[in-house]
Design a protein around this motif. Sequence first.
Motif, short mmCIF file in Angstrom:
data_model
loop_
_atom_site.label_atom_id
_atom_site.label_comp_id
_atom_site.label_asym_id
_atom_site.label_seq_id
_atom_site.Cartn_x
_atom_site.Cartn_y
_atom_site.Cartn_z
N PRO A 47 18.65 3.23 -2.12
CA PRO A 47 18.64 1.90 -2.71
C PRO A 47 18.23 1.01 -2.48
O PRO A 47 17.33 0.09 -3.31
N LEU A 48 18.44 1.10 -1.25
CA LEU A 48 18.14 -0.30 -0.60
C LEU A 48 16.60 -0.74 -0.23
O LEU A 48 16.02 -1.35 -0.32
N TYR A 49 15.73 0.25 0.29
CA TYR A 49 14.64 0.83 0.48
C TYR A 49 13.97 -0.71 -1.07
O TYR A 49 12.78 -0.65 -1.41
N TYR A 50 14.82 0.82 -1.73
CA TYR A 50 13.79 0.52 -3.66
C TYR A 50 13.62 -1.14 -3.93
O TYR A 50 13.18 -1.81 -4.54
N VAL A 51 14.88 -1.43 -3.41
CA VAL A 51 15.24 -3.76 -4.02
C VAL A 51 14.78 -3.90 -2.96
O VAL A 51 13.42 -5.08 -3.81
N VAL A 52 13.49 -3.81 -1.35
CA VAL A 52 13.16 -4.54 -1.05
C VAL A 52 11.63 -4.04 -1.35
O VAL A 52 10.94 -4.72 -1.77
N VAL A 53 11.46 -3.17 -1.44
CA VAL A 53 9.47 -2.80 -2.04
C VAL A 53 9.25 -2.79 -3.48
O VAL A 53 8.47 -3.89 -4.04
N THR A 54 10.54 -2.89 -4.72
CA THR A 54 10.69 -4.15 -5.56
C THR A 54 10.33 -5.38 -5.84
O THR A 54 9.26 -5.91 -6.54
N ALA A 55 11.00 -5.92 -4.91
CA ALA A 55 11.21 -7.61 -4.29
C ALA A 55 9.69 -8.13 -3.92
O ALA A 55 9.43 -8.67 -4.71
N LEU A 56 8.66 -7.12 -3.20
CA LEU A 56 7.88 -7.62 -2.92
C LEU A 56 6.10 -6.88 -3.73
O LEU A 56 5.23 -7.26 -3.26
N LYS A 57 7.05 -6.36 -4.99
CA LYS A 57 5.96 -6.40 -5.97
C LYS A 57 5.34 -7.54 -7.05
O LYS A 57 6.03 -8.42 -7.14
N THR A 58 4.20 -7.39 -7.37
CA THR A 58 3.90 -8.06 -8.67
C THR A 58 4.12 -6.73 -9.94
O THR A 58 4.73 -6.19 -10.10
N PRO A 59 4.34 -7.40 -11.15
CA PRO A 59 4.63 -6.60 -12.18
C PRO A 59 3.83 -5.73 -12.73
O PRO A 59 4.58 -4.65 -13.33
N GLU A 60 2.09 -6.60 -11.99
CA GLU A 60 1.36 -5.42 -12.91
C GLU A 60 1.81 -3.55 -11.39
O GLU A 60 0.98 -2.75 -11.44
N GLN A 61 1.72 -4.08 -10.49
CA GLN A 61 2.12 -3.02 -9.59
C GLN A 61 3.35 -2.08 -9.70
O GLN A 61 3.50 -1.10 -9.14
N LEU A 62 4.42 -2.72 -10.70
CA LEU A 62 5.08 -1.91 -11.20
C LEU A 62 5.07 -0.86 -11.97
O LEU A 62 5.61 -0.93 -13.14
N THR A 63 5.20 0.24 -11.40
CA THR A 63 4.23 1.71 -12.43
C THR A 63 5.05 2.67 -12.38
O THR A 63 5.64 2.73 -10.92
N GLY A 64 5.25 3.56 -13.25
CA GLY A 64 6.06 4.73 -12.62
C GLY A 64 7.07 5.06 -12.19
O GLY A 64 8.12 3.47 -12.06
#
Lengths: 294, 305
Positions: free
Chosen positions: B56-73
Amino acid sequence: MSAVRGRHNRTHPTFYWMVVPAVVLFFVLHTLPLLQGVFYSFTNYAGYGEWEFVGINNYLALFRDDRVLDAYLFTFQFAVVATILTNAIALAIAVGLNANIKLRNTLRGVFFLPNVLPMLVVGYVFSYLFASVLPVLGQNFGIEAISSNILGNESLAWVGIVVVAVWQAAAFNIILYLAGLQTIPTEVYEAASIDGAGPWRRFWTMTFPLISPFFTINMVLALKNFLMVFDHIVALTNGGPGNATTSISLLIYRGGFQGGEFAYQTANAVVYLVVIVVLSMFQLRFLQRREVAA
Amino acid sequence: MSDQQGLSLEGNAATAAAERAAGTAPERRYRKDRRGGTSWPLTVIMVLLTVSVFFPLYYVVVTALKTPEQLTGAGLGLPDPFAWGNFAEAARLTNYPRAALNTAVVTVLAVALTLVSNSMVAYAISRNMDKPFFKALYYYFVAALFVPFPIIMLPLVKQTSTLGLSNQVGLVLLYVVYGLAFNIFVYVRYLKSIPRELEEAALTDGASVWTTFWRIIFPLLGPMNATVGILTCMWAWNDFLLPLVILGNPESYTLQLVQYVFQGQFSTDYTLAFASYLMAMAPLVIVYIFAQRWVISGVMRGSGK
């Protein structure tokens, strides 16, 4: 005779000055609200405006209120499952962390980490995991149960809350169990090794009985904490879908602050207090008797 | 209401555990040579299990560093490129500096006042346990461990607003006062193990009770102060319910409360939300990484070891 206890067998006045401010504050900010709550539970006060006494009507109404009954049912179901899972998982991990393994201190640090995180934020993160990541995995691997958001499913949403609650609470319980495991003298295991007892047998006949006071404590406090579940639910489901995951705390908060049910929900809270005290006492008695038998 | 109250080691079970811990266990933090050598299979299993914490922590970090467009799947991949701007934007939307400062001030004051006042109350009680008044006080405070917060929540809010305490001052006072139930319990237990000869000597030499407390007892309480300080810090920093019901003015909102308000208003932009969550957890996590062993031994001490 101790000089501190008073050279003339009297309490030194300073001791009173040490406690009086705290006692006054505690009374004003804890006891007084508690008494007011009990008082208001016999009125029809809405939180503002006029009020009058209604006797035990609030209490009678509670038992006929489906929302209230559902909230108790949900909270108990959640609390019992979460308590058992938290303790089973925490104990297993604590035993692992107490064994001869490498990186022991680092691993302890890692497993305690969830307890350092704020519950509300943890809930938001998991709610997104449930909504976006799990369904994708579920669809890819053809697992029906998780291929849609379980938090949106009336009969599965509570499972999601259990997962998050256990994820965080286990961290704390692991450390408490570790504290318990460290009180066991090494010699006990040496004797058992000589007798040829296997690890499973060693655990059930020695480790577990020896840490049973810690088991009692962890069970009681886990149940008590889970019965008060609030942050998790606000973050994950906000009580929904429908009222499927409305806990007692959430119901009291909502009805009391937003629903104009101040008096009614304080009556609910009084019942809740009684339930928690009785349950804790019962659990303590029961588990302690088991300790003696062990 | 909190983990801190949750740690309440109720009644006899706790005492029994504490006695068992004190009586039969020699100090043994490292037992490398217990039964042969290191268990490698178990080490591997435990390391694999940490995935449950890190995922879950990994997920928080990578999501926090994405743009909305990168957030797929499933959104498990690494961000490319890193959207560092999320942090600035989230900080602006939540007024992060303000909220972080509020939280820090409340936490620091709550910890400092708790250590000073709760240890003092516990000292007075523990040294006068033979007097009915102090004995009654002990049970009065400890009984509060059983009172669930929701029962006092509604009247408390009226009470604090009447007293003009719907602000940070009120919040600090509540942490200090509500901590008493558990803290008195652990301090008194610890004070029993401190021999009285030292204080008696000081008092015979003419030192006042105050001086004796500050010069002799308070320093001796060091390990317990650490435990109480750590638990109070985690509680005050991460608490959500008390700020939610007590604080009136948005200017005084704490970090956790800001996340709640923020979530309500900007629930669609997950990358910003995650950047904000990350910033809300980061300060305490960073402190924890550096003080990890200390924190864990402090919590273990509070549990009766």
